[in-house]
Design a protein around this motif. Sequence first.
Motif, PDB file in Angstrom:
ATOM      1  N   ASP A 133     -42.832   2.739  11.444  1.00  0.00           N
ATOM      2  CA  ASP A 133     -44.251   3.107  11.525  1.00  0.00           C
ATOM      3  C   ASP A 133     -44.505   4.541  11.077  1.00  0.00           C
ATOM      4  O   ASP A 133     -45.488   4.812  10.387  1.00  0.00           O
ATOM      5  N   THR A 134     -43.628   5.468  11.470  1.00  0.00           N
ATOM      6  CA  THR A 134     -43.879   6.873  11.134  1.00  0.00           C
ATOM      7  C   THR A 134     -43.427   7.230   9.720  1.00  0.00           C
ATOM      8  O   THR A 134     -43.898   8.219   9.153  1.00  0.00           O
ATOM      9  N   SER A 135     -42.534   6.434   9.130  1.00  0.00           N
ATOM     10  CA  SER A 135     -41.999   6.756   7.808  1.00  0.00           C
ATOM     11  C   SER A 135     -42.668   6.003   6.670  1.00  0.00           C
ATOM     12  O   SER A 135     -42.562   6.420   5.512  1.00  0.00           O
TER      13      SER A 135
ATOM     14  N   THR B 133     -35.378  14.946  16.129  1.00  0.00           N
ATOM     15  CA  THR B 133     -36.765  15.300  15.836  1.00  0.00           C
ATOM     16  C   THR B 133     -37.049  16.576  16.606  1.00  0.00           C
ATOM     17  O   THR B 133     -36.398  16.872  17.610  1.00  0.00           O
TER      18      THR B 133
ATOM     19  N   ARG C  13     -44.142  15.682  18.440  1.00  0.00           N
ATOM     20  CA  ARG C  13     -44.323  14.612  17.445  1.00  0.00           C
ATOM     21  C   ARG C  13     -45.724  14.040  17.560  1.00  0.00           C
ATOM     22  O   ARG C  13     -46.232  13.836  18.648  1.00  0.00           O
ATOM     23  N   ARG C  14     -46.325  13.756  16.404  1.00  0.00           N
ATOM     24  CA  ARG C  14     -47.647  13.134  16.338  1.00  0.00           C
ATOM     25  C   ARG C  14     -47.791  12.523  14.953  1.00  0.00           C
ATOM     26  O   ARG C  14     -46.954  12.781  14.075  1.00  0.00           O
ATOM     27  N   PRO C  15     -48.788  11.679  14.734  1.00  0.00           N
ATOM     28  CA  PRO C  15     -48.880  10.966  13.445  1.00  0.00           C
ATOM     29  C   PRO C  15     -48.820  11.870  12.213  1.00  0.00           C
ATOM     30  O   PRO C  15     -48.157  11.540  11.236  1.00  0.00           O
TER      31      PRO C  15
ATOM     32  N   THR D 164     -40.442   2.345  15.472  1.00  0.00           N
ATOM     33  CA  THR D 164     -41.077   3.667  15.424  1.00  0.00           C
ATOM     34  C   THR D 164     -40.731   4.379  14.128  1.00  0.00           C
ATOM     35  O   THR D 164     -41.607   4.975  13.487  1.00  0.00           O
ATOM     36  N   THR D 165     -39.476   4.315  13.717  1.00  0.00           N
ATOM     37  CA  THR D 165     -39.083   4.932  12.446  1.00  0.00           C
ATOM     38  C   THR D 165     -39.857   4.295  11.300  1.00  0.00           C
ATOM     39  O   THR D 165     -40.363   4.995  10.410  1.00  0.00           O
TER      40      THR D 165
ATOM     41  N   PRO E  32     -44.665  13.387  12.122  1.00  0.00           N
ATOM     42  CA  PRO E  32     -43.837  12.400  12.808  1.00  0.00           C
ATOM     43  C   PRO E  32     -42.458  12.907  13.214  1.00  0.00           C
ATOM     44  O   PRO E  32     -41.817  12.313  14.080  1.00  0.00           O
TER      45      PRO E  32
END
Length: 193
Positions: A67-69, A17, A21-23, A64-65, A26
Amino acid sequence: MGKVIFDISMSLDGFMTAANRRPEEPMGDGGLRLVEWAIGGDELNARYLEQAVAALGATICGRTTYDTSLPWWGADGPSGTARRPVFVVTHEAPADSPEGGVYTFVTDGIEGARDQAQAAAGDDDVTVMGGADIGRQYIAAGLVDEISIHLVPALFGDGTRMFDGLGAGPIQLEPIDVIDTPAATHLRFRVVK
């Protein structure tokens, strides 16, 4: 049973990445560059991705992957209309998940997720797609048969490094395949056990 393959896109300087990183970003500032090979429409990359999905029986990722994807994946998961099952390693399942989605939340660790994914995949492959922490855990535990890296010609300088802190000692890899495209060089290695 199929192989367990750790599969990740990575910048030339080892980041999976970019920084910041932020919403709404991501993968960090400019981080989407890492997946352009998969979404860019290049014929060679499209064929490579098509073959990978055809061999795919199930996917494992970290929370995390997931939630962000999820905004991009939707109910179908990262394999799109192929709808391969996704096993999400997490400490706690989310309160809600897309209706009719392909997601199973696994709270008993990486081996439990691997076992469930292999059972679902049958003779097909299981892909561990990240993030970095989950990938490092699978590699360090010796649960990966192959490593597939999509090396993108970009230098990020900062972000999430893939292999820092692996803590598994030397791991011998045997090259299997190299496919060079303008957007990424696809490298596959067998983990020597």
